[in-house]
Design an enzyme around this catalytic site. Structure first.
Site, PDB file in Angstrom:
ATOM      1  N   TRP A 105       0.801  -1.224   0.000  1.00  0.00           N
ATOM      2  CA  TRP A 105       0.000   0.000   0.000  1.00  0.00           C
ATOM      3  C   TRP A 105       0.833   1.273   0.000  1.00  0.00           C
ATOM      4  O   TRP A 105       0.285   2.380  -0.123  1.00  0.00           O
ATOM      5  CB  TRP A 105      -0.944   0.003   1.213  1.00  0.00           C
ATOM      6  CG  TRP A 105      -2.147  -0.874   1.028  1.00  0.00           C
ATOM      7  CD1 TRP A 105      -2.512  -1.532  -0.112  1.00  0.00           C
ATOM      8  CD2 TRP A 105      -3.150  -1.165   2.003  1.00  0.00           C
ATOM      9  NE1 TRP A 105      -3.688  -2.219   0.088  1.00  0.00           N
ATOM     10  CE2 TRP A 105      -4.100  -2.014   1.391  1.00  0.00           C
ATOM     11  CE3 TRP A 105      -3.341  -0.805   3.339  1.00  0.00           C
ATOM     12  CZ2 TRP A 105      -5.218  -2.490   2.069  1.00  0.00           C
ATOM     13  CZ3 TRP A 105      -4.455  -1.287   4.011  1.00  0.00           C
ATOM     14  CH2 TRP A 105      -5.384  -2.117   3.378  1.00  0.00           C
ATOM     15  N   LYS A 106       2.141   1.144   0.171  1.00  0.00           N
ATOM     16  CA  LYS A 106       3.013   2.335   0.214  1.00  0.00           C
ATOM     17  C   LYS A 106       2.430   3.349   1.202  1.00  0.00           C
ATOM     18  O   LYS A 106       1.848   2.951   2.201  1.00  0.00           O
ATOM     19  CB  LYS A 106       3.193   2.910  -1.194  1.00  0.00           C
ATOM     20  CG  LYS A 106       3.590   1.815  -2.187  1.00  0.00           C
ATOM     21  CD  LYS A 106       4.130   2.308  -3.483  1.00  0.00           C
ATOM     22  CE  LYS A 106       4.527   1.106  -4.339  1.00  0.00           C
ATOM     23  NZ  LYS A 106       5.207   1.455  -5.557  1.00  0.00           N
TER      24      LYS A 106
ATOM     25  N   HIS B 130      12.851  -2.372  -0.448  1.00  0.00           N
ATOM     26  CA  HIS B 130      12.044  -1.945  -1.600  1.00  0.00           C
ATOM     27  C   HIS B 130      12.807  -0.847  -2.334  1.00  0.00           C
ATOM     28  O   HIS B 130      13.511  -0.046  -1.694  1.00  0.00           O
ATOM     29  CB  HIS B 130      10.677  -1.431  -1.113  1.00  0.00           C
ATOM     30  CG  HIS B 130       9.750  -1.129  -2.241  1.00  0.00           C
ATOM     31  ND1 HIS B 130       9.800   0.058  -2.929  1.00  0.00           N
ATOM     32  CD2 HIS B 130       8.780  -1.870  -2.822  1.00  0.00           C
ATOM     33  CE1 HIS B 130       8.887   0.031  -3.890  1.00  0.00           C
ATOM     34  NE2 HIS B 130       8.256  -1.130  -3.840  1.00  0.00           N
TER      35      HIS B 130
ATOM     36  N   GLU C 144      12.013   1.922  -3.432  1.00  0.00           N
ATOM     37  CA  GLU C 144      11.782   3.293  -2.933  1.00  0.00           C
ATOM     38  C   GLU C 144      12.600   3.547  -1.672  1.00  0.00           C
ATOM     39  O   GLU C 144      13.052   4.665  -1.421  1.00  0.00           O
ATOM     40  CB  GLU C 144      10.275   3.513  -2.698  1.00  0.00           C
ATOM     41  CG  GLU C 144       9.553   3.693  -4.026  1.00  0.00           C
ATOM     42  CD  GLU C 144       8.135   3.151  -4.069  1.00  0.00           C
ATOM     43  OE1 GLU C 144       7.509   3.009  -3.010  1.00  0.00           O
ATOM     44  OE2 GLU C 144       7.655   2.856  -5.183  1.00  0.00           O
TER      45      GLU C 144
ATOM     46  N   GLU D 159      11.726  -6.978  -8.532  1.00  0.00           N
ATOM     47  CA  GLU D 159      10.988  -5.797  -8.983  1.00  0.00           C
ATOM     48  C   GLU D 159      11.917  -4.886  -9.791  1.00  0.00           C
ATOM     49  O   GLU D 159      12.664  -4.092  -9.211  1.00  0.00           O
ATOM     50  CB  GLU D 159      10.463  -5.012  -7.780  1.00  0.00           C
ATOM     51  CG  GLU D 159       9.454  -5.755  -6.954  1.00  0.00           C
ATOM     52  CD  GLU D 159       8.563  -4.791  -6.163  1.00  0.00           C
ATOM     53  OE1 GLU D 159       7.353  -4.817  -6.374  1.00  0.00           O
ATOM     54  OE2 GLU D 159       9.096  -3.994  -5.378  1.00  0.00           O
TER      55      GLU D 159
ATOM     56  N   GLY E 136       5.365   1.300 -10.753  1.00  0.00           N
ATOM     57  CA  GLY E 136       4.514   2.489 -10.813  1.00  0.00           C
ATOM     58  C   GLY E 136       4.545   3.199 -12.158  1.00  0.00           C
ATOM     59  O   GLY E 136       4.052   4.311 -12.290  1.00  0.00           O
TER      60      GLY E 136
ATOM     61  N   GLY F 218       1.543  -2.957  -6.158  1.00  0.00           N
ATOM     62  CA  GLY F 218       1.362  -1.629  -5.568  1.00  0.00           C
ATOM     63  C   GLY F 218       0.000  -1.065  -5.909  1.00  0.00           C
ATOM     64  O   GLY F 218      -1.015  -1.367  -5.270  1.00  0.00           O
ATOM     65  N   GLY F 219      -0.042  -0.239  -6.960  1.00  0.00           N
ATOM     66  CA  GLY F 219      -1.258   0.492  -7.339  1.00  0.00           C
ATOM     67  C   GLY F 219      -2.520  -0.347  -7.395  1.00  0.00           C
ATOM     68  O   GLY F 219      -3.578   0.077  -6.908  1.00  0.00           O
TER      69      GLY F 219
HETATM   70  P1  PGA Z   1       3.284  -1.029  -8.701  1.00  0.00           P
HETATM   71  O1  PGA Z   1       4.242  -1.133  -7.412  1.00  0.00           O
HETATM   72  O2  PGA Z   1       2.484  -2.305  -8.746  1.00  0.00           O
HETATM   73  O3  PGA Z   1       2.412   0.171  -8.441  1.00  0.00           O
HETATM   74  O4  PGA Z   1       4.168  -0.877  -9.883  1.00  0.00           O
HETATM   75  C1  PGA Z   1       4.883  -2.322  -7.078  1.00  0.00           C
HETATM   76  C2  PGA Z   1       5.746  -2.152  -5.856  1.00  0.00           C
HETATM   77  O5  PGA Z   1       6.310  -1.062  -5.668  1.00  0.00           O
HETATM   78  O6  PGA Z   1       5.909  -3.079  -5.052  1.00  0.00           O
END
Ligand code: PGA
Length: 243
Positions: A9-10, A93, A95, A163, A169, A226-227
């Site tokens: 969910w970030k 991750h 990020e 990833e 994203g 994610g999204g």
């Molecule tokens: P995303 O993110 O599905 O929005 O590309 C994946 C993630 O960061 O784990």
């Protein structure tokens, strides 16, 4: 091995929004063959724990520190996450690596801390677009795996997520060939250096319309999403595509 679908969910959802999502009847219809979990923001952990108390759906953290307690202002303790009921925690991750400048050494210590506190680390690895252009994908992933697992216990649980940074994203998903190649490489490394049978998840712009094809690749044991994990209707479409 079950197939894994883990939502990340970030920094989205308030405690109330999380509760509404996790308590909905729609989540209770999750196919039995899929192990479902959500990686939630720390401030939402209490709500997730309450909402999922009697559920087979797991929840976990998105990051934590490598120490159990101490003078570490602003950090999240893996010990506390575990006490609250978390089953797993993302580590490394992209990020965290890119925005918060986490090093492979820090990530290695966090993997150990998550294991030591009785949770499963979900170690994230993956190359940037620049790395891929220069044909350095395997070299980068190898180095991230080596350092990320340097202090890990081979007898304790571990999940890995591949990833590619350029696919996160962006809507630009890796091709099935690229996914398969990277996953085979990671499985080989794990079998030779850690243990075989570690689930390797794919993440990066997974949506209901591509989840089916990706989930059918033999070396893909799950998805990190994610999204598409933020909306229950989209999430359920994605799960249906995987069974
Ligand atoms: P995303 O993110 O599905 O929005 O590309 C994946 C993630 O960061 O784990």
């Amino acid at each position: 091995m079950s197939f894994y679908c883990i939502g990340n969910w970030k920094m989205h959802k308030t405690p109330q929004e999380a509760k509404a999502f996790l308590q909905t009847q729609k989540l209770k219809n999750t196919p039995k063959t899929i192990l479902v979990g959500f990686s939630v923001p720390s401030l939402v952990a209490q709500s997730a724990a309450e909402a999922l108390k009697d559920s087979s759906v797991l929840w976990g953290g998105q990051n934590c520190y490598s120490e159990k307690q101490g003078a570490f202002t602003g950090e999240t303790s893996p010990f506390v996450l575990k006490e609250m009921g978390a089953s797993f925690c993302l580590v490394g991750h992209s990020e965290r690596r890119q925005v918060f400048l986490e090093t492979d050494e820090m990530i290695g210590s966090k993997v150990k801390a998550v294991q030591d506190n009785g949770m499963t680390p979900l170690l994230c690895v993956g190359e940037t677009l620049e790395d891929r252009k220069w044909n350095r994908t395997e070299e980068v992933v190898l180095s991230q795996l080596r350092q990320g697992l340097a202090k890990a216990d081979t007898k304790k649980p571990l999940w890995v997520a591949y990833e590619p940074v350029w696919a996160i994203g962006t809507g630009q998903v890796a091709t099935l060939d690229q996914v398969e190649q990277a996953h085979k490489f990671i499985h080989k490394f794990l079998a030779e250096n850690f243990r075989s049978g570690v689930p390797v998840l794919y993440g990066g712009s997974v949506k209901p319309d591509n989840a089916g094809a990706i989930s059918k690749i033999e070396s893909v044991n799950g998805l990190l999403v994610g999204g598409a994990s933020l909306d229950i209707e989209v999430w359920n479409q994605l799960l249906s595509a995987c069974v």
